[in-house]
Design an enzyme around this catalytic site. Structure first.
Site, short mmCIF file in Angstrom:
data_model
loop_
_atom_site.label_atom_id
_atom_site.label_comp_id
_atom_site.label_asym_id
_atom_site.label_seq_id
_atom_site.Cartn_x
_atom_site.Cartn_y
_atom_site.Cartn_z
N CYS A 77 0.83 -1.20 0.00
CA CYS A 77 0.00 0.00 0.00
C CYS A 77 0.87 1.26 0.00
O CYS A 77 1.55 1.54 -0.97
CB CYS A 77 -1.00 -0.03 1.16
SG CYS A 77 -2.32 1.20 0.99
N HIS A 180 -3.98 -4.75 -0.08
CA HIS A 180 -3.62 -5.26 1.24
C HIS A 180 -3.71 -6.78 1.24
O HIS A 180 -4.81 -7.33 1.39
CB HIS A 180 -4.57 -4.68 2.30
CG HIS A 180 -4.36 -3.23 2.55
ND1 HIS A 180 -3.40 -2.74 3.40
CD2 HIS A 180 -4.98 -2.14 2.03
CE1 HIS A 180 -3.44 -1.42 3.41
NE2 HIS A 180 -4.39 -1.03 2.58
N GLU A 182 -2.90 -8.78 3.52
CA GLU A 182 -3.34 -9.24 4.84
C GLU A 182 -4.85 -9.15 5.00
O GLU A 182 -5.40 -9.71 5.95
CB GLU A 182 -2.64 -8.45 5.94
CG GLU A 182 -3.13 -7.02 6.15
CD GLU A 182 -2.62 -6.01 5.12
OE1 GLU A 182 -2.98 -4.84 5.26
OE2 GLU A 182 -1.89 -6.41 4.20
#
Length: 200
Positions: A77, A180, A182
């Site tokens: 990001c 992202h 995650e």
């Protein structure tokens, strides 16, 4: 395996640490230069504002440390954007790993496109790269961003929102993803696992 997650007062770091923990990686959030240099992998995540992030990196000499890393390195990001040459966010000179400009999304139709882009989007035109090993075609990943990196020779995947942009970049030991991982379910977990399993 030791993973250094670079600390530079950005948001969204804890979820990256949790994701790495789920994969069995020993990760530490740190701005200690020696710990970063000695790590097997380095991850540079974050959400925040480009110019203040760069000021913090320079105050800790982390800008030079990042440029000199030789182990596999992953920007996420804001981490991707700071690895580029220049950001339109407060006219910020960034790290220059990728000779790419970061621009702000400007929607032609504010009813159709909202800025920031928040949500799932497809990875398109995926290049042959070890980060994509075992990932099925047309994967979706989760984005939260108002700025984007232009397409370049270092683009290994792109997405479309208002126009095409670099979803992922790769140069030498440096990898970067705008989304992202995650927060991107199985696809994101697979991307992180592939990064951890890269050969030095």
């Amino acid at each position: 395996m030791k993973v250094a997650v670079i600390k530079y007062n950005s948001g969204n770091v804890q979820s990256v640490l949790y994701a790495l923990e789920r994969l069995g990686a020993k990760a530490e959030l740190t701005d200690d230069i020696e710990k970063i240099k000695s790590a097997d992998r380095v991850i540079f995540p974050g959400q925040g504002e480009a110019s203040s992030a760069m000021r913090y990196l320079k105050s800790k000499n982390l800008d030079q440390v990042i440029k000199e890393t030789t182990q596999p390195f992953l920007g996420i990001c804001l981490g991707l954007q700071l690895l580029c040459d220049h950001s339109e966010e407060n006219n910020t000179e960034c790290l220059g790993i990728f000779p790419v400009k970061v621009k702000k999304f400007i929607p032609e139709n504010s009813q159709e496109f909202k800025v920031p882009q928040i949500g799932w989007n497809e990875l398109e035109k995926i290049m042959d790269n070890p980060l994509f090993r075992g990932i099925k075609p047309h994967p979706f990943v989760y984005y939260v961003h108002s700025f984007y990196a232009e397409l370049s020779e270092f683009t290994i995947a792109q997405s479309h929102y208002i126009h095409d942009f670099s979803a992922m970049l790769h140069k030498d030991n440096f990898f970067a993803i705008q989304a992202h991982p995650e927060k991107s379910g199985e696809v994101g977990e697979h991307l992180l696992k592939n990064f951890l399993n890269l050969r030095n």
